[in-house]
Design a protein around this motif. Structure first.
Motif, PDB file in Angstrom:
ATOM      1  N   GLN A 101       0.613  -1.257  -0.098  1.00  0.00           N
ATOM      2  CA  GLN A 101       0.012   0.193   0.146  1.00  0.00           C
ATOM      3  C   GLN A 101       0.865   1.419  -0.020  1.00  0.00           C
ATOM      4  O   GLN A 101       0.310   2.262  -0.637  1.00  0.00           O
ATOM      5  N   ALA A 102       2.107   1.164   0.667  1.00  0.00           N
ATOM      6  CA  ALA A 102       2.675   2.428   0.769  1.00  0.00           C
ATOM      7  C   ALA A 102       3.786   2.550  -0.511  1.00  0.00           C
ATOM      8  O   ALA A 102       4.096   3.693  -0.827  1.00  0.00           O
ATOM      9  N   LEU A 103       3.851   1.475  -1.089  1.00  0.00           N
ATOM     10  CA  LEU A 103       4.873   1.556  -2.537  1.00  0.00           C
ATOM     11  C   LEU A 103       3.856   1.625  -3.957  1.00  0.00           C
ATOM     12  O   LEU A 103       4.619   2.094  -4.949  1.00  0.00           O
ATOM     13  N   LYS A 104       2.605   1.258  -4.079  1.00  0.00           N
ATOM     14  CA  LYS A 104       1.810   1.166  -5.223  1.00  0.00           C
ATOM     15  C   LYS A 104       1.903   2.653  -5.942  1.00  0.00           C
ATOM     16  O   LYS A 104       1.656   3.649  -5.224  1.00  0.00           O
ATOM     17  N   GLY A 105       1.623   2.454  -7.128  1.00  0.00           N
ATOM     18  CA  GLY A 105       1.616   3.735  -7.814  1.00  0.00           C
ATOM     19  C   GLY A 105       0.355   3.994  -7.848  1.00  0.00           C
ATOM     20  O   GLY A 105      -0.697   3.165  -7.979  1.00  0.00           O
ATOM     21  N   GLU A 106      -0.070   5.551  -8.240  1.00  0.00           N
ATOM     22  CA  GLU A 106      -1.172   6.114  -8.407  1.00  0.00           C
ATOM     23  C   GLU A 106      -2.046   5.432  -9.389  1.00  0.00           C
ATOM     24  O   GLU A 106      -3.084   5.467  -9.447  1.00  0.00           O
ATOM     25  N   ASN A 107      -1.311   5.208 -10.751  1.00  0.00           N
ATOM     26  CA  ASN A 107      -1.933   4.639 -12.031  1.00  0.00           C
ATOM     27  C   ASN A 107      -1.709   3.163 -12.133  1.00  0.00           C
ATOM     28  O   ASN A 107      -2.264   2.668 -12.857  1.00  0.00           O
ATOM     29  N   GLY A 108      -0.754   2.756 -11.464  1.00  0.00           N
ATOM     30  CA  GLY A 108      -0.334   1.119 -11.702  1.00  0.00           C
ATOM     31  C   GLY A 108       0.758   0.870 -11.009  1.00  0.00           C
ATOM     32  O   GLY A 108       1.687   1.813 -10.621  1.00  0.00           O
ATOM     33  N   THR A 109       1.423  -0.394 -10.887  1.00  0.00           N
ATOM     34  CA  THR A 109       2.371  -0.873 -10.172  1.00  0.00           C
ATOM     35  C   THR A 109       3.041  -2.053 -10.858  1.00  0.00           C
ATOM     36  O   THR A 109       2.202  -3.093 -11.155  1.00  0.00           O
ATOM     37  N   VAL A 110       4.230  -2.233 -11.041  1.00  0.00           N
ATOM     38  CA  VAL A 110       4.918  -2.965 -11.484  1.00  0.00           C
ATOM     39  C   VAL A 110       5.691  -3.758 -10.475  1.00  0.00           C
ATOM     40  O   VAL A 110       6.642  -3.140  -9.820  1.00  0.00           O
ATOM     41  N   ILE A 111       5.549  -5.083 -10.195  1.00  0.00           N
ATOM     42  CA  ILE A 111       5.988  -6.106  -9.190  1.00  0.00           C
ATOM     43  C   ILE A 111       7.230  -6.856 -10.161  1.00  0.00           C
ATOM     44  O   ILE A 111       6.597  -7.507 -10.950  1.00  0.00           O
ATOM     45  N   MET A 112       8.366  -6.788  -9.752  1.00  0.00           N
ATOM     46  CA  MET A 112       9.256  -7.593 -10.167  1.00  0.00           C
ATOM     47  C   MET A 112      10.093  -8.586  -9.001  1.00  0.00           C
ATOM     48  O   MET A 112      10.538  -8.167  -8.352  1.00  0.00           O
ATOM     49  N   PHE A 113      10.130  -9.765  -9.630  1.00  0.00           N
ATOM     50  CA  PHE A 113      10.768 -10.713  -8.847  1.00  0.00           C
ATOM     51  C   PHE A 113      12.094 -10.856  -9.585  1.00  0.00           C
ATOM     52  O   PHE A 113      12.088 -11.243 -10.528  1.00  0.00           O
ATOM     53  N   ILE A 114      13.303 -10.502  -8.817  1.00  0.00           N
ATOM     54  CA  ILE A 114      14.355 -10.641  -9.429  1.00  0.00           C
ATOM     55  C   ILE A 114      15.441 -11.122  -8.261  1.00  0.00           C
ATOM     56  O   ILE A 114      15.022 -11.401  -7.243  1.00  0.00           O
ATOM     57  N   CYS A 115      16.622 -10.957  -8.681  1.00  0.00           N
ATOM     58  CA  CYS A 115      18.023 -11.416  -7.737  1.00  0.00           C
ATOM     59  C   CYS A 115      19.089 -10.958  -8.123  1.00  0.00           C
ATOM     60  O   CYS A 115      19.173 -10.360  -9.203  1.00  0.00           O
ATOM     61  N   ASN A 116      19.980 -10.986  -7.382  1.00  0.00           N
ATOM     62  CA  ASN A 116      21.251 -10.604  -7.512  1.00  0.00           C
ATOM     63  C   ASN A 116      22.177 -11.244  -8.684  1.00  0.00           C
ATOM     64  O   ASN A 116      22.858 -10.828  -9.467  1.00  0.00           O
ATOM     65  N   HIS A 117      22.006 -12.936  -8.672  1.00  0.00           N
ATOM     66  CA  HIS A 117      22.950 -13.473  -9.445  1.00  0.00           C
ATOM     67  C   HIS A 117      22.393 -13.957 -10.782  1.00  0.00           C
ATOM     68  O   HIS A 117      23.291 -14.449 -11.383  1.00  0.00           O
ATOM     69  N   CYS A 118      21.349 -14.081 -11.197  1.00  0.00           N
ATOM     70  CA  CYS A 118      20.703 -14.618 -12.182  1.00  0.00           C
ATOM     71  C   CYS A 118      20.974 -14.086 -13.454  1.00  0.00           C
ATOM     72  O   CYS A 118      21.009 -12.636 -13.566  1.00  0.00           O
TER      73      CYS A 118
END
Length: 184
Positions: A32-49
């Motif tokens: 809720q604190a991070l979502k965008g007003e018009n949309g939200t991109v959530i990305m599952f990433i990591c350091n080593h891939c």
């Protein structure tokens, strides 16, 4: 390199809520604190891939290109750090600084958030609208390490542009491909 496809969470799914440790600010935050007003991109990433390393420059460009359009970007790493210590929170913070991530880089220690999103690979990308309803999931673009295709984010950019223009987003979406999430 393992080549794992994303699970393609059902379109229309409401983004599961979460509260996670932000490795950059060293504070706990939530969707809720991070979502965008018009949309939200959530990305599952990591350091080593290698797949994530390949797309990092475009993820940064995308976030910078769309941040003034009310689109929030959130990166999450859910990898098992006991078997993959290069993905530990202190190294996530260092990676975020090195890559100049303009978005939070959250640590999903219990892997619950990855399971809630049915995330399977890194990168695994999701676009939610202003009401946190899933409108796009899948690949950034056709570029992969070593295939010579341009890294331009065209698939996610097209979805973002359609969302911002109020147009329907094409539901025929290609899964992302990357390393599997390192489960405990």
């Amino acid at each position: 390199m393992a080549r794992t496809e994303s699970n393609m969470l059902e379109l229309g799914t409401i983004a599961p809520a979460f509260s996670l440790f932000d490795t950059v600010t060293e504070k706990t935050t939530n969707l809720q604190a991070l979502k965008g007003e018009n949309g939200t991109v959530i990305m599952f990433i990591c350091n080593h891939c290698p797949f994530v390393i390949h797309v990092n420059p475009e993820l940064v460009r995308l976030a910078k290109d769309y941040e003034n359009n009310g689109i929030g970007f959130i990166a999450i790493s859910s990898n098992d750090i006991h078997n993959y210590p290069q993905d530990a929170p202190d190294l996530m913070k260092a990676k975020a600084k090195k890559e100049k991530y303009p978005f939070p880089y959250l640590y999903d220690e219990t892997q619950k958030v990855a399971k809630d999103y049915k995330a399977a690979c890194t990168p695994d990308l999701y676009l939610f609208d202003a009401e946190l309803e899933l409108v796009y999931r899948g690949q950034l673009d056709d570029s992969r390490p070593g295939n010579g295709l341009p890294l331009n984010g065209k698939d996610l950019r097209n979805a973002l542009d359609s969302l911002l223009a109020g147009n329907t987003i094409d539901s025929s979406q290609k899964p992302s491909i990357g390393c599997n999430i390192k489960w405990k």
